[in-house]
Design a protein around this motif. Structure first.
Motif, mmCIF file in Angstrom:
data_model
loop_
_atom_site.group_PDB
_atom_site.id
_atom_site.type_symbol
_atom_site.label_atom_id
_atom_site.label_comp_id
_atom_site.label_asym_id
_atom_site.label_seq_id
_atom_site.Cartn_x
_atom_site.Cartn_y
_atom_site.Cartn_z
ATOM 1 N N GLU A 297 0.843 -1.196 0.000
ATOM 2 C CA GLU A 297 0.000 0.000 0.000
ATOM 3 C C GLU A 297 0.877 1.244 0.000
ATOM 4 O OE1 GLU A 297 -3.618 2.034 2.656
ATOM 5 O OE2 GLU A 297 -2.695 0.124 3.271
ATOM 6 N N ASP A 298 0.561 2.209 -0.855
ATOM 7 C CA ASP A 298 1.171 3.536 -0.808
ATOM 8 C C ASP A 298 0.071 4.562 -1.021
ATOM 9 O OD1 ASP A 298 0.739 3.758 -3.592
ATOM 10 O OD2 ASP A 298 2.784 3.164 -4.094
ATOM 11 N N GLU A 299 0.422 5.787 -1.369
ATOM 12 C CA GLU A 299 -0.599 6.827 -1.489
ATOM 13 C C GLU A 299 -1.474 6.668 -2.725
ATOM 14 O OE1 GLU A 299 3.234 8.476 -3.305
ATOM 15 O OE2 GLU A 299 2.618 7.208 -1.616
ATOM 16 N N ASN A 300 -1.067 5.813 -3.656
ATOM 17 C CA ASN A 300 -1.806 5.679 -4.914
ATOM 18 C C ASN A 300 -2.459 4.321 -5.121
ATOM 19 O OD1 ASN A 300 -1.281 8.302 -6.313
ATOM 20 N ND2 ASN A 300 0.848 7.658 -6.061
ATOM 21 N N ILE A 301 -1.824 3.264 -4.642
ATOM 22 C CA ILE A 301 -2.340 1.931 -4.923
ATOM 23 C C ILE A 301 -2.332 1.050 -3.674
ATOM 24 C CG2 ILE A 301 -1.713 1.936 -7.363
ATOM 25 C CD1 ILE A 301 0.739 0.215 -6.627
ATOM 26 N N LEU A 302 -3.176 0.040 -3.710
ATOM 27 C CA LEU A 302 -3.203 -1.010 -2.701
ATOM 28 C C LEU A 302 -3.277 -2.331 -3.451
ATOM 29 C CD1 LEU A 302 -5.280 -1.203 0.545
ATOM 30 C CD2 LEU A 302 -5.400 -3.086 -1.109
ATOM 31 N N VAL A 303 -2.475 -3.305 -3.016
ATOM 32 C CA VAL A 303 -2.469 -4.623 -3.646
ATOM 33 C C VAL A 303 -2.927 -5.647 -2.613
ATOM 34 C CG1 VAL A 303 -1.114 -6.346 -4.878
ATOM 35 C CG2 VAL A 303 -0.554 -3.906 -5.129
ATOM 36 N N ALA A 304 -3.978 -6.377 -2.941
ATOM 37 C CA ALA A 304 -4.553 -7.363 -2.019
ATOM 38 C C ALA A 304 -4.388 -8.772 -2.576
ATOM 39 C CB ALA A 304 -6.030 -7.067 -1.769
ATOM 40 N N ASP A 305 -4.323 -9.729 -1.657
ATOM 41 C CA ASP A 305 -4.257 -11.146 -1.996
ATOM 42 C C ASP A 305 -5.617 -11.739 -1.646
ATOM 43 O OD1 ASP A 305 -3.344 -13.613 -2.707
ATOM 44 O OD2 ASP A 305 -1.746 -13.730 -1.210
ATOM 45 N N LYS A 306 -6.446 -11.965 -2.660
ATOM 46 C CA LYS A 306 -7.842 -12.361 -2.477
ATOM 47 C C LYS A 306 -7.986 -13.870 -2.306
ATOM 48 C CE LYS A 306 -10.928 -12.806 -5.878
ATOM 49 N NZ LYS A 306 -11.747 -13.991 -5.484
ATOM 50 N N PRO A 307 -8.809 -14.319 -1.353
ATOM 51 C CA PRO A 307 -9.075 -15.756 -1.245
ATOM 52 C C PRO A 307 -10.095 -16.214 -2.291
ATOM 53 C CG PRO A 307 -10.344 -14.580 0.393
ATOM 54 C CD PRO A 307 -9.491 -13.545 -0.304
ATOM 55 N N HIS A 308 -10.164 -17.516 -2.476
ATOM 56 C CA HIS A 308 -11.227 -18.077 -3.318
ATOM 57 C C HIS A 308 -12.589 -17.700 -2.729
ATOM 58 C CE1 HIS A 308 -7.974 -20.960 -4.579
ATOM 59 N NE2 HIS A 308 -8.546 -20.745 -5.742
ATOM 60 N N PHE A 309 -13.585 -17.640 -3.598
ATOM 61 C CA PHE A 309 -14.998 -17.446 -3.261
ATOM 62 C C PHE A 309 -15.370 -15.989 -2.947
ATOM 63 C CE2 PHE A 309 -14.114 -21.866 -1.885
ATOM 64 C CZ PHE A 309 -14.961 -22.530 -2.751
ATOM 65 N N LEU A 310 -14.416 -15.111 -2.706
ATOM 66 C CA LEU A 310 -14.739 -13.734 -2.330
ATOM 67 C C LEU A 310 -14.835 -12.857 -3.570
ATOM 68 C CD1 LEU A 310 -15.086 -11.811 0.160
ATOM 69 C CD2 LEU A 310 -12.665 -11.224 -0.160
ATOM 70 N N PRO A 311 -16.010 -12.257 -3.849
ATOM 71 C CA PRO A 311 -16.101 -11.344 -4.994
ATOM 72 C C PRO A 311 -15.262 -10.087 -4.762
ATOM 73 C CG PRO A 311 -18.283 -12.011 -4.197
ATOM 74 C CD PRO A 311 -17.302 -12.413 -3.160
ATOM 75 N N VAL A 312 -14.801 -9.485 -5.841
ATOM 76 C CA VAL A 312 -14.065 -8.223 -5.730
ATOM 77 C C VAL A 312 -15.034 -7.074 -5.471
ATOM 78 C CG1 VAL A 312 -12.616 -6.547 -6.976
ATOM 79 C CG2 VAL A 312 -12.143 -8.999 -7.172
ATOM 80 N N MET A 313 -16.140 -7.047 -6.204
ATOM 81 C CA MET A 313 -17.117 -5.950 -6.126
ATOM 82 C C MET A 313 -18.484 -6.474 -5.697
ATOM 83 S SD MET A 313 -15.798 -2.979 -7.206
ATOM 84 C CE MET A 313 -17.128 -2.056 -7.994
ATOM 85 N N PRO A 314 -19.303 -5.633 -5.065
ATOM 86 C CA PRO A 314 -20.683 -6.037 -4.767
ATOM 87 C C PRO A 314 -21.450 -6.379 -6.035
ATOM 88 C CG PRO A 314 -20.087 -4.092 -3.498
ATOM 89 C CD PRO A 314 -18.982 -4.308 -4.497
ATOM 90 N N ALA A 315 -22.162 -7.493 -5.992
ATOM 91 C CA ALA A 315 -22.987 -7.926 -7.120
ATOM 92 C C ALA A 315 -23.861 -9.074 -6.650
ATOM 93 C CB ALA A 315 -22.131 -8.367 -8.308
#
Length: 253
Positions: free
Chosen positions: A47-65
């Motif tokens: 994470e810095d002032e411009n970007i954040l990088v995440a390590d997503k688990p299986h089954f978790l959506p990125v966005m609400p839907a």
């Protein structure tokens, strides 16, 4: 509105006395009854002032839907106190685990989005799939991918290719093989469809080569058979600092 949960594009709370503005954007979180809890946690890799990088688990959506609202990577990160400007620069399927890049600054977001649009990001995936001793590797799969039936599946058709994936063998395992995949393009379900078309579908893929379980059941809380597909790494030259950046998932298949 009474709870202060309706805001405008600047994050200002709105109520019944707020004036109408032409072109305004109004935001609120939908309330979903009995939203299934996803019992796997994300990890922040950078994470810095411009970007954040995440390590997503299986089954978790990125966005609400659909049925998922609070149990999404975006909302989880915002609930941890991350900026209201947080927005994904690209997407991963709910079934796929691995590295996701977010923008934290709306003023610089376009610079990072351009990296993906102009194919200046090196993306490496790993997949557990069937073995194919007759397939000469490394192999490049090119095809034309369009929407299929039902609407949430894709299909290959005749015509000018709009997708390309470079495929190589990492090692043979007991019941499947581990492959490294480098997609040149970013069509929906591209890797899943390309491996399936080669006769080596990804382990636990419920959509390809055929729909094996109703979509409703696939999203209702059965976490016993994750799709064996991992977005292993993202590499690019930072458009602002010029630094070469590489982010790698800590997850394994």
């Amino acid at each position: 509105m009474a709870r202060g949960e309706v805001v405008d594009e600047a994050g200002v709370r709105l109520d019944e006395t707020s004036p109408y503005r032409v072109g305004a954007c109004v935001y609120y979180y939908r309330e979903i009854d009995a939203e299934p809890a996803i019992p796997f946690a994300e990890t922040i890799l950078y994470e810095d002032e411009n970007i954040l990088v995440a390590d997503k688990p299986h089954f978790l959506p990125v966005m609400p839907a659909g049925r998922f609202l609070r149990e999404t990577l975006l909302v989880r990160l915002r609930q941890q106190g991350k900026s209201a400007n947080l927005a994904p620069v690209h997407r991963l399927d709910r079934e796929t685990a691995g590295v996701v890049l977010f923008s934290l600054n709306s003023e610089t977001r376009g610079e990072y989005a351009a990296l993906f649009r102009e194919r200046r990001v090196s993306k490496v995936y790993e997949a557990l799939a069937g073995s194919a001793p007759e397939l000469k590797l490394p192999h490049t799969r090119r095809s034309r991918i369009v929407r299929g039936e039902p609407f949430f599946r894709m299909q290959e058709v005749a015509g000018t290719p709009n997708s390309e994936t470079n495929i190589d063998l990492v090692r043979e395992c007991d019941s499947a093989s581990l492959y490294q995949l480098k997609p040149v393009t970013g069509q929906k379900h591209q890797i899943r469809l390309h491996l399936s078309a080669l006769g080596i579908p990804i382990v636990n893929d419920r959509l390809y080569p055929r729909l094996t379980v109703p979509r409703e059941l696939n999203s209702a809380g059965d976490f016993s058979q994750p799709l064996k597909l991992l977005a292993k790494s993202l590499s690019f030259q930072d458009p602002l600092s010029g630094r070469e950046l590489c982010f790698e998932s800590r997850r394994t298949l």
